[in-house]
Design a protein around this motif. Structure first.
Motif, PDB file in Angstrom:
ATOM      1  N   MET A   1      43.135  37.184  42.627  1.00 41.24           N
ATOM      2  CA  MET A   1      42.988  38.403  41.847  1.00 41.24           C
ATOM      3  C   MET A   1      42.380  38.094  40.485  1.00 41.24           C
ATOM      4  O   MET A   1      42.404  36.959  40.041  1.00 41.24           O
ATOM      5  N   GLU A   4      41.947  40.636  33.935  1.00 44.24           N
ATOM      6  CA  GLU A   4      40.894  41.333  33.198  1.00 44.24           C
ATOM      7  C   GLU A   4      41.003  41.163  31.689  1.00 44.24           C
ATOM      8  O   GLU A   4      40.003  41.186  30.975  1.00 44.24           O
ATOM      9  N   ASP A  39      44.374  44.589  37.967  1.00 39.55           N
ATOM     10  CA  ASP A  39      44.744  45.520  39.051  1.00 39.55           C
ATOM     11  C   ASP A  39      45.670  46.640  38.576  1.00 39.55           C
ATOM     12  O   ASP A  39      46.552  47.087  39.322  1.00 39.55           O
ATOM     13  N   GLN A 112      51.240  38.806  39.934  1.00 40.10           N
ATOM     14  CA  GLN A 112      50.995  38.823  41.384  1.00 40.10           C
ATOM     15  C   GLN A 112      52.159  39.439  42.142  1.00 40.10           C
ATOM     16  O   GLN A 112      51.966  40.134  43.139  1.00 40.10           O
ATOM     17  N   ARG A 115      51.724  43.097  41.784  1.00 38.90           N
ATOM     18  CA  ARG A 115      50.634  43.566  42.647  1.00 38.90           C
ATOM     19  C   ARG A 115      51.091  43.608  44.114  1.00 38.90           C
ATOM     20  O   ARG A 115      50.768  44.524  44.854  1.00 38.90           O
TER      21      ARG A 115
END
Ligand code: OSB
Ligand code: MG
Length: 368
Positions: A1, A4, A39, A112, A115
């Protein structure tokens, strides 16, 4: 992933009471928080470096440098299919600096887990929920103050009490604690205040029925520790000395200790902590999770780690209100029946109080 965007916060937070060990007295903590965004989720990590290098070489300022100049610029905008640190092969542009690395690694795990919509404890392989906890009591003004602290901790339901010692504040002081609390689970932590020349003094502790004596000698003196452990009936527990699974291997091979205190920050994150867990589980060496006077964020990671099957002894993971007037997360951490239990929400479970963190921060930066 993809990560950002990252943020780092320096948040001063005052402990309710000064915390004194043989190495230093701490009251004003600076909590270093890392937030990783990706995400549509945010993963949180806490860097447990101290304000001064009395426990390990890292400090909040070295961590700030490594995090903002080296680590986060290398992590942001990149694809991270795996989790840094898994399997003990940490990819990092900053060798050493385990606490800075761990803050990022553990934030990635949290991100994670969120997510994947799973609890952090499940993501790292935890098999339990409620984790048994103890307290760590700093050096007190006098024996009377210490006896009061031990008594109130036991009344609050903590399953074992750790007492800080230093030369001159040890055998006599502990005899009075043992006399007052004949059956309590007690242990001591010397934070490297002794040398092997103090062997006879340390042997006097053998009659007090202590669960263990933590880190009496210099960090990394595995030979000295082997000599000490051979001369003591009380198990030696290593803290500062164990910075990696290689250290743990060496200590156990030499007979330097019989118990290991695992702090994920000290060893570079969950990856290395899990390697140490695997090693100790295979050898039947008991483990417990240590503490670094964390906010509720770091505490959440410690609780998650403690759900692994080898963490059989109570950890230094106490309720939020033992440390802070008000914690940085909600709900605050509370002890029930001598245990802390992760919330049933994805990732670390607790929610950092973002408005308050921003409000209290003395420094904040964003890496995008
Ligand atoms: O040696 O375990 C230690 C706190 C800061 C640095 C080192 C240590 C400690 C503690 C307190 O003992 C544990 C806690 O309650 O967080
Ligand atoms: Mg310790």
């Amino acid at each position: 992933m993809q990560i950002e965007r990252a943020e780092v916060f320096l948040v001063p937070l005052r402990l309710r009471e000064p915390f004194e060990s043989s190495a230093a007295t701490v009251q004003d903590r600076i909590i270093v928080l890392v937030a990783l965004h990706g995400d549509g989720k945010t993963g949180w990590g806490e860097c447990v470096a101290g304000e001064t290098p009395h426990y390990s070489p890292e400090t909040t300022e070295t961590a700030w440098h490594v995090l903002t100049r080296l680590l986060l610029p290398a992590v942001v905008g990149r694809e991270h299919a795996g989790r840094p640190g898994v399997g003990g092969t940490v990819w990092t542009p900053a060798r050493g600096h385990p606490m800075a690395n761990a803050a990022v690694e553990m934030a990635v795990w949290d991100l994670q887990a969120k997510r994947d919509d799973v609890l952090l404890c499940t993501a790292i392989g935890g098999t339990r929920r409620a984790v048994p906890v103890g307290v760590s009591i700093g050096l007190q003004r006098n024996d009377k103050a210490l006896l009061e602290q031990v008594g109130s901790s036991l009344e609050e339901g903590y399953l074992r009490v750790k007492i800080k010692i230093r030369p001159g504040r040890d055998v006599g002081m502990l005899r009075s604690v043992r006399d007052r609390f004949p059956t309590a689970s007690l242990m001591v932590d010397a934070n490297s205040g002794y040398t092997i020349a103090d062997l006879e003094r340390l042997r006097e502790l053998d009659d007090l029925g202590l669960m263990m004596i933590e880190e009496p000698l210099a960090p990394g003196d595995f030979q000295g520790y082997a000599e000490l452990q051979a001369a003591l009936r009380t198990p030696v527990c290593l803290d500062e000395s164990i910075c990696s699974v290689v250290d743990a291997q060496r200590a156990l091979e030499l007979g330097s200790c019989r118990v290991i205190n695992v702090k994920p920050g000290r060893v570079g994150g969950f990856g290395e902590a899990r390697s140490i867990h695997e090693l100790c589980l295979g050898l039947g060496i008991p483990m417990w999770c240590g503490g670094m006077l964390e906010s509720g964020v770091g505490r959440a990671h410690n609780v998650a780690l403690s759900t692994l099957p080898g963490f059989t002894l109570p950890g230094d993971i106490s309720a939020s209100r033992r440390y802070w007037e008000r914690d940085l997360v909600y709900p605050e951490w509370e002890v029930t029946d001598g245990a802390l239990t992760p919330l049933e929400s994805p990732g670390i479970g607790v929610e950092p109080d973002r408005a308050r963190i921003e409000d209290l921060s003395v420094r904040r930066t964003e890496i995008a």
